[in-house]
Design a protein around this motif. Sequence first.
Motif, PDB file in Angstrom:
ATOM      1  N   VAL A  52       0.824  -1.213   0.000  1.00 45.85           N
ATOM      2  CA  VAL A  52       0.000   0.000   0.000  1.00 45.85           C
ATOM      3  C   VAL A  52       0.858   1.263   0.000  1.00 45.85           C
ATOM      4  O   VAL A  52       0.360   2.351  -0.287  1.00 45.85           O
ATOM      5  CB  VAL A  52      -1.004   0.021   1.183  1.00 45.85           C
ATOM      6  N   PHE A  85      -3.901  -7.690  -3.407  1.00 46.49           N
ATOM      7  CA  PHE A  85      -3.612  -6.257  -3.496  1.00 46.49           C
ATOM      8  C   PHE A  85      -4.166  -5.683  -4.793  1.00 46.49           C
ATOM      9  O   PHE A  85      -4.663  -4.548  -4.829  1.00 46.49           O
ATOM     10  CB  PHE A  85      -2.104  -6.037  -3.405  1.00 46.49           C
ATOM     11  N   VAL A  88      -7.636  -3.962  -4.904  1.00 46.08           N
ATOM     12  CA  VAL A  88      -7.846  -2.599  -4.404  1.00 46.08           C
ATOM     13  C   VAL A  88      -6.973  -1.581  -5.117  1.00 46.08           C
ATOM     14  O   VAL A  88      -7.097  -0.370  -4.867  1.00 46.08           O
ATOM     15  CB  VAL A  88      -7.578  -2.527  -2.881  1.00 46.08           C
ATOM     16  N   ARG A  91      -8.531   1.569  -6.720  1.00 46.84           N
ATOM     17  CA  ARG A  91      -8.911   2.602  -5.756  1.00 46.84           C
ATOM     18  C   ARG A  91      -7.698   3.399  -5.297  1.00 46.84           C
ATOM     19  O   ARG A  91      -7.751   4.629  -5.184  1.00 46.84           O
ATOM     20  CB  ARG A  91      -9.611   1.963  -4.558  1.00 46.84           C
ATOM     21  N   LEU A  92      -6.612   2.706  -5.023  1.00 45.91           N
ATOM     22  CA  LEU A  92      -5.405   3.396  -4.568  1.00 45.91           C
ATOM     23  C   LEU A  92      -4.928   4.410  -5.601  1.00 45.91           C
ATOM     24  O   LEU A  92      -4.455   5.500  -5.249  1.00 45.91           O
ATOM     25  CB  LEU A  92      -4.306   2.378  -4.275  1.00 45.91           C
ATOM     26  N   TYR A  99       1.635   4.233  -8.274  1.00 45.81           N
ATOM     27  CA  TYR A  99       1.519   2.819  -7.922  1.00 45.81           C
ATOM     28  C   TYR A  99       1.902   1.935  -9.108  1.00 45.81           C
ATOM     29  O   TYR A  99       1.539   2.230 -10.249  1.00 45.81           O
ATOM     30  CB  TYR A  99       0.093   2.487  -7.473  1.00 45.81           C
ATOM     31  N   LEU A 230      -8.762  -5.829   1.545  1.00 43.41           N
ATOM     32  CA  LEU A 230      -7.354  -6.120   1.767  1.00 43.41           C
ATOM     33  C   LEU A 230      -7.055  -6.405   3.240  1.00 43.41           C
ATOM     34  O   LEU A 230      -6.246  -7.283   3.558  1.00 43.41           O
ATOM     35  CB  LEU A 230      -6.481  -4.966   1.258  1.00 43.41           C
ATOM     36  N   ARG A 325      -3.769   4.941   4.230  1.00 49.07           N
ATOM     37  CA  ARG A 325      -3.666   4.182   2.991  1.00 49.07           C
ATOM     38  C   ARG A 325      -4.635   3.012   2.964  1.00 49.07           C
ATOM     39  O   ARG A 325      -5.193   2.674   1.910  1.00 49.07           O
ATOM     40  CB  ARG A 325      -2.221   3.709   2.794  1.00 49.07           C
ATOM     41  N   TRP A 328      -7.818   4.339   1.931  1.00 50.87           N
ATOM     42  CA  TRP A 328      -7.855   4.538   0.482  1.00 50.87           C
ATOM     43  C   TRP A 328      -8.338   3.281  -0.234  1.00 50.87           C
ATOM     44  O   TRP A 328      -9.008   3.373  -1.262  1.00 50.87           O
ATOM     45  CB  TRP A 328      -6.462   4.895  -0.056  1.00 50.87           C
ATOM     46  N   THR A 329      -7.969   2.111   0.307  1.00 46.48           N
ATOM     47  CA  THR A 329      -8.347   0.858  -0.367  1.00 46.48           C
ATOM     48  C   THR A 329      -9.843   0.587  -0.316  1.00 46.48           C
ATOM     49  O   THR A 329     -10.326  -0.314  -1.021  1.00 46.48           O
ATOM     50  CB  THR A 329      -7.615  -0.351   0.256  1.00 46.48           C
ATOM     51  N   THR A 330     -10.580   1.350   0.487  1.00 48.04           N
ATOM     52  CA  THR A 330     -12.002   1.058   0.691  1.00 48.04           C
ATOM     53  C   THR A 330     -12.924   1.957  -0.114  1.00 48.04           C
ATOM     54  O   THR A 330     -14.134   1.717  -0.124  1.00 48.04           O
ATOM     55  CB  THR A 330     -12.371   1.184   2.181  1.00 48.04           C
TER      56      THR A 330
END
Length: 444
Positions: A52, A85, A88, A91-92, A99, A230, A325, A328-330
């Motif tokens: 992440v 990973f 998600v 979204r990140l 990324y 995650l 972070r 952020w994944t959600t």
Amino acid sequence: MNRIIFFSLALFLLGEYCLAQIHPSDKHRLIVTTDLGGTDPDDVQSMIHLLVCSNMINIEGLISSQVWVDDPDKTAYIKQLVESFGEVLPRLKIHAEGYPEIDYLLSIIKRGQEHSNMAGVGEGKDSPGSELIIKAVDKRDDNRPVWLAAWGGMNTIAQALWKVEHTRSKKEFKAFADKIRIYDILGQDDAGAWIAKKFPNIIYIRNKQVYGWGPSDNWIRENIQSRKPLGSHYPNRIWAPEGDSPSFFYVYANGLNVPEEIDYGGWGGRFYKEKQMGIRGMDFIEKSGKDETQYDPYYMYGSSKEGIGAINKWKEHIWNNFAARMLWTTTSNYSEVNHHPKATIEGDNSLKCIYRNAKAGDYLIFDASESTDPDGDRLDYKWFVYSEPSTYKGSVNIENTNAYSCKVAIPSDASGKTIHVILELTDNGTPTLTAYRRIVINVR
């Protein structure tokens, strides 16, 4: 008119958002060797944390390197976690640039040595992992050093060095070894001592002060494991959480860390400038019949006198960064969550260390008024002297320590010394996030 106003506002917000991104030259290169898939789940924890944060680091290899048993092909476990990973990752990417693509991450997962310890090193013992290390270091279009983080055994790194030494000229090998940096967590096989003995000019950190910075189990449940999907892959600890994470904290680009200067200190700890003799690895090396003493004397860089305190100095910032972070994944909604402020000093919005010269008895003014926050949060400024890496050990007066501009009075007896001034820039979002800039003042 409304459309014009909206368009102007959109351009303004886009400009603010772009300011918050990291320049590629600020990142550091990293290859991880990991015993993920073994009995201790802390490598899984550290891998999730690393992934992440992967927009702030150039990850160039994820190598399965077991220390307990031979036939260490645990790459399937790494691939499974990276694929999780990938769920998600879209979204990140909404919340931060930089990324890596999922296909790229899967392509750099490699198996390490077939046999553990130094038994896995030598003629005919090349592995996909050791070959990846050689290829990464050999990149001619990238002169940045390659940091090799050992979460498990060191013998895949040892094999890469062994092969290059045995197949190239002394000049070519020196050019290869000069690009290698090692951050060894605890010392988990006998290959580390062999490397330190055989190649004494390599920058080799062995950190045995890696426990005690981590958050509580309850904090992890609330801020990490609850952030699904995650977070559901983040296991409960058996011993201490995330013992390997300091190795990538050390190269995380945040404006504080300066990896090439091992005594500067930062998220990954602080280390003595002089190598220490005979820093032994974990006791199971000896219990398994291996002998590091056969390589005596060997020398490595060890933790400074603060020990784990060098990481604990920043631990709440580390926790908040991870928690943000995971949030952020959600969500795909940028406005729902907090993002990092950008610390800018006198027009410099990079993450590089700033060096300034000054005369003893003079003063310097530093202006961070151009700093920004992508969410429009209030920014709190904190200027202070980081005394441990500063070679001047007297008192340094800073005026306006909580304003956007400060005045540093250079002591009259500081000639020939250095003073490290840190700006911590913290927003008032949830969780609060901190950006840094480090200024090193060389006093004439």
